[in-house]
Design a protein around this motif. Sequence first.
Motif, PDB file in Angstrom:
ATOM      1  N   TYR A   7       0.377  -1.305   0.004  1.00  0.00           N
ATOM      2  CA  TYR A   7       0.181  -0.018   0.172  1.00  0.00           C
ATOM      3  C   TYR A   7       0.874   1.055   0.008  1.00  0.00           C
ATOM      4  O   TYR A   7       2.149   1.413   0.817  1.00  0.00           O
ATOM      5  N   GLY A   8       0.085   2.354  -0.611  1.00  0.00           N
ATOM      6  CA  GLY A   8       1.520   3.441  -0.892  1.00  0.00           C
ATOM      7  C   GLY A   8       0.345   4.776  -1.404  1.00  0.00           C
ATOM      8  O   GLY A   8      -1.044   4.595  -1.902  1.00  0.00           O
ATOM      9  N   LEU A   9       1.307   6.126  -0.881  1.00  0.00           N
ATOM     10  CA  LEU A   9       0.730   6.775  -1.801  1.00  0.00           C
ATOM     11  C   LEU A   9       0.844   7.204  -3.314  1.00  0.00           C
ATOM     12  O   LEU A   9       2.067   7.104  -3.361  1.00  0.00           O
ATOM     13  N   GLU A  10       0.228   7.482  -4.099  1.00  0.00           N
ATOM     14  CA  GLU A  10       0.361   7.778  -5.513  1.00  0.00           C
ATOM     15  C   GLU A  10       0.074   9.342  -6.465  1.00  0.00           C
ATOM     16  O   GLU A  10      -0.953   9.012  -6.750  1.00  0.00           O
ATOM     17  N   PRO A  11       0.283  10.413  -5.804  1.00  0.00           N
ATOM     18  CA  PRO A  11      -0.295  10.865  -6.219  1.00  0.00           C
ATOM     19  C   PRO A  11      -0.089  11.128  -7.730  1.00  0.00           C
ATOM     20  O   PRO A  11      -1.238  12.288  -7.856  1.00  0.00           O
ATOM     21  N   ASP A  12       0.984  10.661  -8.607  1.00  0.00           N
ATOM     22  CA  ASP A  12       1.525  10.900  -9.810  1.00  0.00           C
ATOM     23  C   ASP A  12       1.420   9.920 -10.809  1.00  0.00           C
ATOM     24  O   ASP A  12       1.281   9.396 -11.788  1.00  0.00           O
ATOM     25  N   GLY A  87      -9.825  -8.893   1.788  1.00  0.00           N
ATOM     26  CA  GLY A  87      -9.288  -7.161   2.813  1.00  0.00           C
ATOM     27  C   GLY A  87      -8.595  -6.153   2.054  1.00  0.00           C
ATOM     28  O   GLY A  87      -7.823  -4.746   2.863  1.00  0.00           O
ATOM     29  N   ILE A  88      -8.505  -5.589   0.775  1.00  0.00           N
ATOM     30  CA  ILE A  88      -8.084  -4.364   0.392  1.00  0.00           C
ATOM     31  C   ILE A  88      -8.808  -3.177   0.616  1.00  0.00           C
ATOM     32  O   ILE A  88      -8.300  -2.474   0.654  1.00  0.00           O
ATOM     33  N   GLY A  89     -10.162  -3.295  -0.188  1.00  0.00           N
ATOM     34  CA  GLY A  89     -10.935  -2.711  -0.148  1.00  0.00           C
ATOM     35  C   GLY A  89     -11.110  -1.708   0.960  1.00  0.00           C
ATOM     36  O   GLY A  89     -10.299  -0.549   1.821  1.00  0.00           O
ATOM     37  N   ARG A  90     -11.483  -2.920   2.359  1.00  0.00           N
ATOM     38  CA  ARG A  90     -10.987  -2.098   4.057  1.00  0.00           C
ATOM     39  C   ARG A  90      -9.996  -2.160   4.576  1.00  0.00           C
ATOM     40  O   ARG A  90      -9.477  -0.548   4.934  1.00  0.00           O
ATOM     41  N   ARG A  91      -8.905  -2.178   3.529  1.00  0.00           N
ATOM     42  CA  ARG A  91      -7.203  -1.100   3.937  1.00  0.00           C
ATOM     43  C   ARG A  91      -6.812  -0.178   3.630  1.00  0.00           C
ATOM     44  O   ARG A  91      -6.391   0.557   3.590  1.00  0.00           O
ATOM     45  N   LEU A  92      -7.332   0.097   2.057  1.00  0.00           N
ATOM     46  CA  LEU A  92      -7.715   1.122   1.613  1.00  0.00           C
ATOM     47  C   LEU A  92      -8.122   2.573   2.068  1.00  0.00           C
ATOM     48  O   LEU A  92      -7.565   3.233   2.139  1.00  0.00           O
ATOM     49  N   ALA A  94      -8.240   2.734   5.128  1.00  0.00           N
ATOM     50  CA  ALA A  94      -8.195   2.814   6.743  1.00  0.00           C
ATOM     51  C   ALA A  94      -7.300   3.326   6.421  1.00  0.00           C
ATOM     52  O   ALA A  94      -6.625   4.743   7.274  1.00  0.00           O
ATOM     53  N   GLU A  95      -6.038   3.319   5.323  1.00  0.00           N
ATOM     54  CA  GLU A  95      -5.148   3.962   4.384  1.00  0.00           C
ATOM     55  C   GLU A  95      -5.585   5.484   4.374  1.00  0.00           C
ATOM     56  O   GLU A  95      -4.460   6.756   5.198  1.00  0.00           O
ATOM     57  N   THR A  96      -6.494   5.475   4.128  1.00  0.00           N
ATOM     58  CA  THR A  96      -7.077   6.732   3.785  1.00  0.00           C
ATOM     59  C   THR A  96      -7.388   7.695   4.750  1.00  0.00           C
ATOM     60  O   THR A  96      -6.788   8.779   4.515  1.00  0.00           O
ATOM     61  N   ARG A  97      -8.046   7.069   5.388  1.00  0.00           N
ATOM     62  CA  ARG A  97      -8.582   7.197   7.019  1.00  0.00           C
ATOM     63  C   ARG A  97      -6.817   8.576   7.256  1.00  0.00           C
ATOM     64  O   ARG A  97      -7.095   9.248   7.953  1.00  0.00           O
ATOM     65  N   ALA A  98      -5.902   7.675   7.713  1.00  0.00           N
ATOM     66  CA  ALA A  98      -4.678   7.671   8.158  1.00  0.00           C
ATOM     67  C   ALA A  98      -4.388   8.582   7.323  1.00  0.00           C
ATOM     68  O   ALA A  98      -3.678  10.085   8.427  1.00  0.00           O
ATOM     69  N   ALA A  99      -3.756   8.448   6.325  1.00  0.00           N
ATOM     70  CA  ALA A  99      -3.734   9.864   5.765  1.00  0.00           C
ATOM     71  C   ALA A  99      -4.618  11.205   5.763  1.00  0.00           C
ATOM     72  O   ALA A  99      -3.464  11.788   5.148  1.00  0.00           O
ATOM     73  N   ALA A 100      -5.146  10.794   5.509  1.00  0.00           N
ATOM     74  CA  ALA A 100      -6.592  12.130   6.170  1.00  0.00           C
ATOM     75  C   ALA A 100      -6.360  12.832   7.063  1.00  0.00           C
ATOM     76  O   ALA A 100      -5.868  13.906   7.268  1.00  0.00           O
ATOM     77  N   GLY A 101      -6.264  11.813   8.493  1.00  0.00           N
ATOM     78  CA  GLY A 101      -5.919  12.808   9.629  1.00  0.00           C
ATOM     79  C   GLY A 101      -7.225  12.419  10.577  1.00  0.00           C
ATOM     80  O   GLY A 101      -8.156  12.767  10.070  1.00  0.00           O
ATOM     81  N   PRO A 102      -6.472  12.510  11.616  1.00  0.00           N
ATOM     82  CA  PRO A 102      -7.541  12.112  12.760  1.00  0.00           C
ATOM     83  C   PRO A 102      -8.847  13.457  12.717  1.00  0.00           C
ATOM     84  O   PRO A 102     -10.182  13.237  13.003  1.00  0.00           O
ATOM     85  N   GLU A 103      -8.564  14.142  12.272  1.00  0.00           N
ATOM     86  CA  GLU A 103      -9.349  15.652  12.961  1.00  0.00           C
ATOM     87  C   GLU A 103     -10.908  15.150  11.179  1.00  0.00           C
ATOM     88  O   GLU A 103     -11.671  16.450  11.201  1.00  0.00           O
ATOM     89  N   THR A 104     -10.189  14.642  10.392  1.00  0.00           N
ATOM     90  CA  THR A 104     -11.279  14.697   9.529  1.00  0.00           C
ATOM     91  C   THR A 104     -12.570  13.633   9.331  1.00  0.00           C
ATOM     92  O   THR A 104     -12.190  12.244  10.146  1.00  0.00           O
ATOM     93  N   SER A 105     -13.464  14.046   9.065  1.00  0.00           N
ATOM     94  CA  SER A 105     -14.648  12.798   8.944  1.00  0.00           C
ATOM     95  C   SER A 105     -14.586  12.357   7.257  1.00  0.00           C
ATOM     96  O   SER A 105     -13.800  13.035   5.863  1.00  0.00           O
ATOM     97  N   LEU A 106     -15.002  10.800   7.031  1.00  0.00           N
ATOM     98  CA  LEU A 106     -14.501  10.432   5.847  1.00  0.00           C
ATOM     99  C   LEU A 106     -16.032  10.120   5.302  1.00  0.00           C
ATOM    100  O   LEU A 106     -16.955   9.546   5.832  1.00  0.00           O
ATOM    101  N   LEU A 107     -16.448  10.570   3.769  1.00  0.00           N
ATOM    102  CA  LEU A 107     -17.874  10.738   3.622  1.00  0.00           C
ATOM    103  C   LEU A 107     -17.230   9.664   2.363  1.00  0.00           C
ATOM    104  O   LEU A 107     -16.427  10.124   1.324  1.00  0.00           O
ATOM    105  N   LEU A 108     -18.021   8.559   1.860  1.00  0.00           N
ATOM    106  CA  LEU A 108     -18.193   8.591   0.272  1.00  0.00           C
ATOM    107  C   LEU A 108     -19.979   8.307   0.467  1.00  0.00           C
ATOM    108  O   LEU A 108     -20.649   7.560   0.971  1.00  0.00           O
ATOM    109  N   THR A 109     -19.953   7.800  -1.052  1.00  0.00           N
ATOM    110  CA  THR A 109     -21.576   7.458  -1.890  1.00  0.00           C
ATOM    111  C   THR A 109     -20.907   5.976  -2.633  1.00  0.00           C
ATOM    112  O   THR A 109     -20.326   5.717  -3.159  1.00  0.00           O
ATOM    113  N   ALA A 110     -21.719   4.920  -2.174  1.00  0.00           N
ATOM    114  CA  ALA A 110     -21.884   3.686  -2.176  1.00  0.00           C
ATOM    115  C   ALA A 110     -22.382   3.624  -4.033  1.00  0.00           C
ATOM    116  O   ALA A 110     -23.497   3.796  -3.894  1.00  0.00           O
ATOM    117  N   ALA A 111     -21.813   2.870  -4.567  1.00  0.00           N
ATOM    118  CA  ALA A 111     -22.156   2.548  -5.694  1.00  0.00           C
ATOM    119  C   ALA A 111     -23.515   1.118  -5.300  1.00  0.00           C
ATOM    120  O   ALA A 111     -23.716   0.919  -4.595  1.00  0.00           O
TER     121      ALA A 111
END
Length: 136
Positions: A7-12, A87-92, A94-111
């Motif tokens: 898992y990693g951050l790939e801005p490019d 478990g890849i989706g779950r981990r993605l 979790a990694e997104t939440r960690a990178a966004a930081g503990p002050e952010t709320s995470l929202l998504l729209t499910a398909a």
Amino acid sequence: MNDPVIYGLEPDLDAETFQGVLVESGLAPRRPAEYLDRLDRMLRGSDLIVTARCDGRLVGVARTLTDFAFCAYLSDLAVARDCQGLGIGRRLIAETRAAAGPETSLLLTAAPGVEDYYEAIGMPRVPHAFRYDKER
């Protein structure tokens, strides 16, 4: 899949690679996957791109818009069909939440049809959300 998932951050991340995982995940029909220029604009406009790779192959991506201070919108969560259920989706997420930081709320729209997945991984459902659909 016997190799470990990295898992990693790939801005490019490039549009063609992103297109490939959209197709492999089944998410392509719900995204402008046939337009590489638009996919590139989507990627360049993202604040956070978390990836999952196995032996170099992109098998998952989470693309997020965030201010890293209050809110984060996880716009795309795609995992290649042959890697789903590992478990890849779950981990993605979790990694997104960690990178966004503990002050952010995470929202998504499910398909449509995958709401049960998010409930199964313990993501709370939001009762008071609204949206305008895109015009094109």
